[in-house]
Design a protein around this motif. Structure first.
Motif, PDB file in Angstrom:
ATOM      1  N   ARG A  76     -34.737  35.146 -33.344  1.00 32.48           N
ATOM      2  CA  ARG A  76     -34.411  35.152 -32.274  1.00 32.48           C
ATOM      3  C   ARG A  76     -33.037  35.140 -31.670  1.00 32.48           C
ATOM      4  O   ARG A  76     -32.728  35.101 -33.496  1.00 32.48           O
ATOM      5  CB  ARG A  76     -34.945  34.522 -31.194  1.00 32.48           C
ATOM      6  CG  ARG A  76     -36.064  33.797 -30.610  1.00 32.48           C
ATOM      7  CD  ARG A  76     -36.913  35.287 -29.865  1.00 32.48           C
ATOM      8  NE  ARG A  76     -36.617  35.620 -28.858  1.00 32.48           N
ATOM      9  CZ  ARG A  76     -36.915  35.410 -27.772  1.00 32.48           C
ATOM     10  NH1 ARG A  76     -37.711  34.058 -27.552  1.00 32.48           N
ATOM     11  NH2 ARG A  76     -36.201  35.638 -26.321  1.00 32.48           N
ATOM     12  N   ASP A  77     -32.614  36.367 -31.590  1.00 31.39           N
ATOM     13  CA  ASP A  77     -31.222  37.101 -31.505  1.00 31.39           C
ATOM     14  C   ASP A  77     -30.538  35.860 -30.205  1.00 31.39           C
ATOM     15  O   ASP A  77     -30.918  35.502 -29.185  1.00 31.39           O
ATOM     16  CB  ASP A  77     -30.377  38.465 -31.119  1.00 31.39           C
ATOM     17  CG  ASP A  77     -30.571  39.300 -32.153  1.00 31.39           C
ATOM     18  OD1 ASP A  77     -30.933  38.693 -33.239  1.00 31.39           O
ATOM     19  OD2 ASP A  77     -31.342  40.178 -31.963  1.00 31.39           O
ATOM     20  N   ALA A  79     -26.706  34.117 -28.755  1.00 35.12           N
ATOM     21  CA  ALA A  79     -25.337  34.841 -28.820  1.00 35.12           C
ATOM     22  C   ALA A  79     -24.459  33.543 -28.822  1.00 35.12           C
ATOM     23  O   ALA A  79     -24.889  32.667 -27.468  1.00 35.12           O
ATOM     24  CB  ALA A  79     -25.288  35.417 -27.337  1.00 35.12           C
ATOM     25  N   GLU A  98     -21.530  36.718 -31.379  1.00 32.21           N
ATOM     26  CA  GLU A  98     -23.186  37.115 -31.381  1.00 32.21           C
ATOM     27  C   GLU A  98     -23.958  36.658 -32.669  1.00 32.21           C
ATOM     28  O   GLU A  98     -23.579  37.499 -33.713  1.00 32.21           O
ATOM     29  CB  GLU A  98     -24.231  38.131 -30.822  1.00 32.21           C
ATOM     30  CG  GLU A  98     -23.589  38.808 -29.736  1.00 32.21           C
ATOM     31  CD  GLU A  98     -24.005  40.445 -28.590  1.00 32.21           C
ATOM     32  OE1 GLU A  98     -24.261  41.516 -29.435  1.00 32.21           O
ATOM     33  OE2 GLU A  98     -23.620  40.614 -27.803  1.00 32.21           O
ATOM     34  N   CYS A 127     -24.598  28.418 -25.391  1.00 33.41           N
ATOM     35  CA  CYS A 127     -25.163  29.040 -26.370  1.00 33.41           C
ATOM     36  C   CYS A 127     -26.961  30.395 -25.837  1.00 33.41           C
ATOM     37  O   CYS A 127     -26.981  28.854 -24.598  1.00 33.41           O
ATOM     38  CB  CYS A 127     -25.585  28.836 -27.620  1.00 33.41           C
ATOM     39  SG  CYS A 127     -24.393  28.155 -29.331  1.00 33.41           S
ATOM     40  N   TRP A 128     -27.112  30.625 -25.791  1.00 36.42           N
ATOM     41  CA  TRP A 128     -27.976  31.334 -24.558  1.00 36.42           C
ATOM     42  C   TRP A 128     -28.868  32.023 -25.644  1.00 36.42           C
ATOM     43  O   TRP A 128     -28.562  32.757 -26.979  1.00 36.42           O
ATOM     44  CB  TRP A 128     -27.830  31.845 -23.654  1.00 36.42           C
ATOM     45  CG  TRP A 128     -26.903  33.244 -23.694  1.00 36.42           C
ATOM     46  CD1 TRP A 128     -27.557  34.349 -24.027  1.00 36.42           C
ATOM     47  CD2 TRP A 128     -26.181  33.180 -23.905  1.00 36.42           C
ATOM     48  NE1 TRP A 128     -25.953  35.367 -23.680  1.00 36.42           N
ATOM     49  CE2 TRP A 128     -25.684  34.441 -24.231  1.00 36.42           C
ATOM     50  CE3 TRP A 128     -24.582  32.369 -24.364  1.00 36.42           C
ATOM     51  CZ2 TRP A 128     -23.735  34.891 -23.870  1.00 36.42           C
ATOM     52  CZ3 TRP A 128     -23.483  32.125 -23.844  1.00 36.42           C
ATOM     53  CH2 TRP A 128     -23.191  33.725 -24.226  1.00 36.42           C
ATOM     54  N   THR A 130     -30.682  35.852 -26.778  1.00 38.71           N
ATOM     55  CA  THR A 130     -30.484  36.862 -26.305  1.00 38.71           C
ATOM     56  C   THR A 130     -32.058  37.881 -26.052  1.00 38.71           C
ATOM     57  O   THR A 130     -32.734  37.651 -27.264  1.00 38.71           O
ATOM     58  CB  THR A 130     -29.140  37.659 -27.036  1.00 38.71           C
ATOM     59  OG1 THR A 130     -29.574  37.627 -27.993  1.00 38.71           O
ATOM     60  CG2 THR A 130     -27.892  37.380 -26.687  1.00 38.71           C
TER      61      THR A 130
END
Length: 130
Positions: A76-77, A79, A98, A127-128, A130
């Motif tokens: 998973r990407d 950011a 990112e 952080c999350w 994206t």
């Protein structure tokens, strides 16, 4: 001895189709609500990103180097919002970085945050996925 069915017939307490339908709809809605809550809880855990700031270094009056370790879902990407603050706890630098998806869940990173004034600290704000 009188059976419950005979008593229902005698006193007119026969279950109506409408009451059965209402009960079935209420049970179905309850099951769907519990399922939605469970799905939301599991979805939040699966997309959880954990970050630990390892170190920061004030490079000069206009930059801070930040080292941190991030654990994120594989594939998973992600950011992150990086932040630098001064002695008065004012934000003097901010950077969104990112990271492309990776097979590794945990990795170490080092990023430089540009600042508008001399900073005294640097850290990962959040952080999350994206």
């Amino acid at each position: 001895m009188t059976t419950p069915d005979e008593l229902d017939d005698r006193y007119g307490r026969a279950p109506s189709p409408r009451r059965r339908l209402t009960a079935a709809v209420a049970i179905t809605l309850g099951v769907l609500a519990v399922g939605a809550i469970a799905w939301g809880a599991v979805g939040n855990v699966l997309d959880d990103v954990d970050v630990d700031t390892v170190a920061f270094e004030v490079v000069d009056d206009h930059s801070v180097a930040l080292s941190f370790q991030m654990t994120a879902p594989a594939g998973r990407d992600v950011a992150c919002a990086l932040e630098a603050r001064d002695t008065d706890h004012g934000v003097v630098g901010w950077k969104i970085v990112e990271f492309p998806s990776s097979d590794r869940r945990t990795a170490a990173y080092r990023e430089v945050i540009p600042t508008v004034a001399e900073a005294t600290t640097g850290f990962v704000n959040t952080c999350w996925v994206t």
